[in-house]
Motif scaffolding. Sequence first.
Motif, mmCIF file in Angstrom:
data_model
loop_
_atom_site.group_PDB
_atom_site.id
_atom_site.type_symbol
_atom_site.label_atom_id
_atom_site.label_comp_id
_atom_site.label_asym_id
_atom_site.label_seq_id
_atom_site.Cartn_x
_atom_site.Cartn_y
_atom_site.Cartn_z
ATOM 1 N N PRO A 54 2.520 4.609 1.099
ATOM 2 C CA PRO A 54 2.776 5.270 2.382
ATOM 3 C C PRO A 54 2.096 6.640 2.443
ATOM 4 C CG PRO A 54 4.827 4.536 1.335
ATOM 5 C CD PRO A 54 3.750 4.440 0.309
ATOM 6 N N SER A 67 3.304 0.640 5.482
ATOM 7 C CA SER A 67 2.621 0.030 4.341
ATOM 8 C C SER A 67 2.414 -1.456 4.605
ATOM 9 C CB SER A 67 3.436 0.215 3.061
ATOM 10 O OG SER A 67 3.523 1.569 2.703
ATOM 11 N N THR A 122 0.835 -1.196 0.000
ATOM 12 C CA THR A 122 0.000 0.000 0.000
ATOM 13 C C THR A 122 0.874 1.252 0.000
ATOM 14 O OG1 THR A 122 -0.127 -0.079 2.417
ATOM 15 C CG2 THR A 122 -1.899 -1.137 1.177
#
Length: 411
Positions: free
Chosen positions: A180, A204, A178
């Motif tokens: 940051p 993440s 994902t």
Amino acid sequence: MSKLLKLGLPLCLLVLIIVIFVHAANDLTCYFIQSTTCPAGTARLIGLRNDTGGFNNAHAQNNSFNTYDYSLCCNVTDNASITITSGCPGNATVLKLSNATNAHVEIGTNTNYSIPVCLSSNWKHITCDYPTGSCSPSSTCLLSMAGSEGTNTSNAHVADCSYYNQKVCCKLQNSAPTKPVLYYPANGNTSVFERRPNFNWSQSTDPDNDAVDYTLNITCGACSDACKLNVSGITTTNYTITSPLCVDTDYNWTVSACDIYDACNTSAIFSFRITSIQDLELLINQTSFGLMKNDENDDTTDDNPTPFVVRNKGNVLLNVNINATALFTSVSMNTNYYQFRADENESGSYDTSCSQTTFTNMNTLPKIVFCNLSYEDSHDEGEIELSITVPHDEGAGNKSSIIKVTASPTE
């Protein structure tokens, strides 16, 4: 063996099979082979056999048996460093078997059977789906399957991909972590004080549970390379840079989160500015030499009396100058009766090559005492040592001098 779907086959059959694999680099490849085992470097997914000894319209066995004449073998043909394995649990449960051998099969996402057939890879991850008709361009068809009781996804026989409409398709796949979220310095912050900021951001997560590391990238347009920074391999969600950034410069910064396969996701771009601050503090700003006789000398190098102490509270290097009013009436200034020099209160606090490190005469005009006085904590303080000799002809009485200490930035 339970009854199989019958195929009309001649007693003597010469089969010429031309197989063409068109695949992208590092794609999964699976093929049927007439052997109870698979070649070195490949993984045996299942063994297969039908009533006539072939592999279409066949029952399956898992790898605890090797009594069937055909095997379904998988590897990555164009990259020997990628290893495919078939142990369970794996990246993907491709199929489930009704028994360890002489088994019907169902797709890996069903729950009717309890014996899994798995595939894994040491590069990226294997995922499977079960379309009818054909596999997607990014997937490899492993086999086809069909049942005789109204469903093709369970209680089924297996065959090569051209045989049945129900396909089993798998691919090497990897998802990036994902993105940051940046925390500090905040976007648009124009009053960052620290020359070595502690950059921090959110953690993440990786959909495939891969390890994640971060790359911090700091840029500043047309500024020199010395003012830019790129640090990779960060395993925490904060980083304090080791080299000071430039002042009065507009910076952009980002953080990229990457997994072990270099699939990355990069944050939004934040901007900040380190504004230069010039701030010199006199920690000790007065001293007294007490009662002295004519021709007597004393200095502050033994801290009795105390020297002046200065601290750089800003964030830029400073040149520090000193001048004073006359201390004695019988001699003029700029003589050896009234002198000063630089000394350390904290190690490495100034540049000794251009600072006044030996006693020199005090004057009414400014003279440099500290060159490039540091702003770094634990290295930002210096002492101004004084040396006084009472002139032979100096009259009695209180003697005083006003000392002026000034500073100017050197960057």
